[in-house]
Write an enzyme that holds these catalytic residues in place. Structure first.
Site, PDB file in Angstrom:
ATOM      1  N   ASP A 295      48.839  34.705  42.950  1.00  0.00           N
ATOM      2  CA  ASP A 295      47.763  35.481  43.559  1.00  0.00           C
ATOM      3  C   ASP A 295      48.216  35.805  44.987  1.00  0.00           C
ATOM      4  O   ASP A 295      49.264  35.341  45.456  1.00  0.00           O
ATOM      5  CB  ASP A 295      46.424  34.731  43.529  1.00  0.00           C
TER       6      ASP A 295
HETATM    7  C1  BGC Z   1      42.556  38.360  44.175  1.00  0.00           C
HETATM    8  C2  BGC Z   1      43.157  38.812  42.864  1.00  0.00           C
HETATM    9  C3  BGC Z   1      43.701  40.195  42.997  1.00  0.00           C
HETATM   10  C4  BGC Z   1      44.710  40.228  44.116  1.00  0.00           C
HETATM   11  C5  BGC Z   1      45.365  41.583  44.318  1.00  0.00           C
HETATM   12  C6  BGC Z   1      43.482  38.591  45.334  1.00  0.00           C
HETATM   13  O1  BGC Z   1      42.830  38.390  46.539  1.00  0.00           O
HETATM   14  O2  BGC Z   1      42.222  36.995  44.061  1.00  0.00           O
HETATM   15  O3  BGC Z   1      42.187  38.760  41.845  1.00  0.00           O
HETATM   16  O4  BGC Z   1      44.288  40.610  41.786  1.00  0.00           O
HETATM   17  O5  BGC Z   1      44.043  39.879  45.323  1.00  0.00           O
HETATM   18  O6  BGC Z   1      44.503  42.517  44.789  1.00  0.00           O
END
Ligand code: BGC
Length: 749
Positions: A295
């Site tokens: 993530d």
């Molecule tokens: C979120 C994810 C997301 C990623 C990219 C993160 O802050 O937890 O769910 O896919 O950002 O945008």
């Protein structure tokens, strides 16, 4: 034999989950394609160490990048040219993605195409309902359609990969990200996870209308203590395996090409450094051959977690645990070379990660057409096409749940003389798109007010916002009351703003925010028949509203077609069919309240003091999981357990007669739950195992048979093995998790 005879007299049979979760090409092919594997090997053999590391690196191109937005910066362009980037996120638009891809495939030495990723969560340019709302359809086809449309739109715009579906089980509605998932139940969550993967990836990942799915956030992210985002998760391995992991497994079995490691720790080990999650379960047990992305900065966050001392240490832990691609932390970029040189990471480990990423680039067809046929012309034809908008309306109306309808207030007559539309969400273009609406244009939202005016052109429609969603201002309530007094019916649109749910949007109170409850009380005091139209991203605590207002529609955040979909239901053009994917508490202090809880040694009984309960509120939810009314009524009768004694290799089969006892055609969602009465570990009081939609005309009745393989009764034992234990089981067939006909059967050795 008995079963066969029985089957011949029934008209409706539930699909066993194994049949529901069929596998598509993606991250788990029983036989790897030899041609792809050979190509991957030959590319890998020609890569420098820096180029290999580059494949593991993902940068953001900036949140606002797009056809009309800014492009990525020169430094990042240089990295692409030098082969130091495997993937970009948040870059959209066929022109800009083509331009960057051209650098990768024409100017870089290894000519490996880039992978463009984006959070395509519930639509791209056509915004569908938030995922929690889509789960409320209890309709896998509708959810698959939503993902398919979103994929086709995003793909036309140069996106190859979505960070979806979010398949986290959420038992605590304070957690804002409940909006992005399918609610509290592992079975419903698994059905929805598989449907979304099928929708995004289509039958063939290399088809230019398909995008690669990513099951996230692996794992148990929704178990955050207190519902506070990113918070610690303590969960037994049995609950992890039986509650939190099944939707991930279903996504994998449906072919999901990637997984995303979650931010949280589980029992002391952050997921992004968890060998147990990323290798033991995902690779060794499940056989996943796609890749895992971190993530956003979750590798770097191993440091504040207190699990890694430095960025280099974080990179070492993550890659050795089985994490393949680094989203934005730069830990891989800056440290993998020296880690390899020091022998802390083996070249073979790096090669495995590169191989997984290249494999998925091949399966996406990027080595055949790195642009995947995305052009401005295709974009223009695809984005918000009439068919896509129509699909969004269809899915949106299926997501609406009728919670209360006293005296058949709904559906409304189109000839009603005066309608007062009141509330801060009634003429609101911003909030109905919900969280993670990506590149949406909120101007395309059909508001509730628009929808009502269009659906009831002969009516006089009055509007007053009454108050804001949040804050303490009550000055507008008097004007709202004044128009309510003139009306024959009031539609009261209250709830949350879109930024009250989603990432980092947890709330400690589930009651209506701001002064909206005061507005509701003031409107109710006029005595006018009032329909509460809720827009929100999570279950709310609505005790007063449920006791005092005659009709309640839960509409969540429905996306662009909000007003059309709600008007369709209010005026009966579409009779409600949605069901709750999560329990609604009576008060916030009652959460977590979920249907598949354990019984305890002193099961809750409000008439007995020393039982597991609260003094001031019943233990039951206000509205249970699976609940939802229709414009007609149904009765369940004649329960026959077709398989009173089964072996673990048999099927469990039960029949009921369902009758439409009302005056309108309607659709029921027949739900099948079981309870393992005695186990070597205690078992939940109910577990959903199957459901089926059945449409009946007034007075019509039909036999409905629910059949599941007895292997679906398995759970994880003390030794971490899944097994079906012999003994007595209860079964329940009914309209929600709190009602239904009861039967029993025995599993024998
Ligand atoms: C979120 C994810 C997301 C990623 C990219 C993160 O802050 O937890 O769910 O896919 O950002 O945008």
């Amino acid at each position: 034999m008995k079963l066969l005879l029985f089957a011949s007299v029934v008209s409706l049979v539930i699909l066993a989950p194994s049949a529901v979760f069929t596998q598509a090409a993606g991250g788990r092919n029983p036989a790897l394609s030899p041609a792809i594997e050979r190509s991957v090997d030959s590319i890998l053999a020609g890569l420098t160490l820096q180029e290999k590391i580059g494949q593991l690196v993902q940068y953001t191109g900036g949140w606002s990048t797009g056809p009309t937005g800014r492009s990525i910066n020169d430094e990042q362009r240089a990295f692409i040219k030098e082969g130091k980037t495997g993937s970009l996120l948040n870059v959209i638009g066929s022109s800009v993605t083509r331009e960057l891809q051209k650098i990768a495939v024409e100017e870089s030495r290894a000519k490996i195409p880039l992978l463009f990723g984006l959070d395509v969560i519930h639509g791209f340019k056509t915004t569908f309902p938030i995922p929690l709302a889509e789960a409320a359809t209890w309709d896998a086809d509708a959810v698959e359609l939503s993902a398919r449309v979103s994929a086709a739109e995003a793909a036309s715009s140069g996106v190859h990969w979505t960070f979806a579906p979010m398949v986290d089980i959420a038992r605590d509605p304070r957690w804002g990200r409940i909006a992005e998932g399918s609610g509290e139940d592992p079975y419903l969550g698994s059905v929805m996870a598989a449907a979304r993967v099928r929708g995004f990836q289509g039958r063939d990942l290399s088809n230019p209308t398909s995008i690669m799915a990513c099951a996230k956030h692996y794992a148990a992210y929704g178990g955050a203590e207190g519902g506070r985002d990113y918070n610690t998760v303590e969960v037994s391995e049995q609950t992890l395996r039986d509650v939190y992991l099944p939707p991930f497994k279903a996504a994998l079995d449906a072919g999901a090409g990637t997984f995303m490691a979650s931010f949280n720790e589980i029992n002391g080990v952050p997921s992004s450094g968890s060998r147990f999650l990323l290798t033991t379960i995902l690779r060794d047990e499940w056989g996943f051959d796609g890749f895992v992305v971190s993530d956003w900065n979750s590798i770097g966050e191993l440091i504040p977690h207190g699990y890694a001392a430095t960025p280099a240490h974080a990179a070492e832990l993550a890659i050795n645990a089985g994490l393949d691609m680094d989203m934005e932390s730069r830990c891989f970029r800056d440290n993998l070379q020296s880690l390899i040189e020091q022998g802390k990471v083996r070249t073979a480990t790096l090669d495995v990660a590169v191989r997984r990423i290249l494999r998925m680039k091949f399966r996406l067809g990027l080595f055949t057409d790195p642009y995947r046929a995305s052009t401005p012309e295709r974009e223009a034809k695809t984005l918000r096409s009439a068919a896509n908008v129509e699909a969004a309306r269809n899915v949106a109306r299926k997501a609406i749940v009728l919670l209360k309808n006293e005296g058949h207030l709904l559906p409304l007559s189109r000839t009603v003389k005066t309608i007062a539309v009141i509330g801060p969400l009634a003429e609101n273009h911003r909030d109905p798109v919900g969280t993670w609406a990506g590149p949406t244009d909120t101007n395309n939202v059909v508001t509730l007010l628009d929808g009502i005016r269009e659906a009831a052109p002969a009516s006089r429609v009055l509007f007053s916002p009454g108050c804001a969603i949040d804050g303490g201002d009550t000055a507008g309530i008097a004007a709202a009351v004044a128009i309510a007094r003139q009306a024959d019916v009031v539609l009261l649109a209250v709830g949350e703003s879109e930024d009250m749910s989603g990432e980092a949007c947890s709330r400690s109170s589930l009651e209506l925010p701001g002064r909206q409850a005061d507005l509701a009380r003031a409107v109710q005091a006029t005595g006018k028949p009032t329909v509460l139209v809720l827009m929100n991203g999570r279950p709310l605590a609505l005790s007063w509203e449920a006791a005092n207002l005659p009709a309640i529609l839960e509409t969540w955040f429905l996306g662009h077609e909000t007003g059309h979909a709600i008007a369709d239901v209010l005026f009966g053009a579409y009779a409600p069919t949605g069901r709750l994917p999560a329990s609604f508490p009576r008060v916030t202090g009652q959460v977590p309240v979920y249907y598949n809880h354990k019984n305890t040694g002193r099961p809750s009984d409000d008439s007995v003091h020393y039982t597991s309960r609260y003094l001031d509120v019943p233990s039951t939810p206000l509205y249970p999981f699976g609940f939802g009314l229709t414009y007609t009524s149904f009765s369940y009768g004649d329960l026959v357990v077709a398989s009173p004694r089964v072996r673990a290799t048999d099927s469990v089969s039960v029949r009921v007669t369902l009758k439409n006892t009302g005056t309108k055609e309607g659709e029921e969602v027949v739900q099948f739950y079981v309870r393992d009465e005695v186990g070597s570990l205690t078992r939940p009081v109910r577990e959903l195992k199957a459901f089926r939609r059945v449409r009946l005309k007034p007075g019509q009745s039909t036999p409905v048979t629910m059949t599941i393989p007895a292997t679906d009764l398995a759970f994880t034992g003390v030794d971490m093995r899944r097994r079906v234990e012999p003994g007595m089981f209860s079964l329940f067939v009914g309209p929600n998790a709190a009602e239904g006909l009861v039967g029993r059967f025995e599993v024998i050795e």
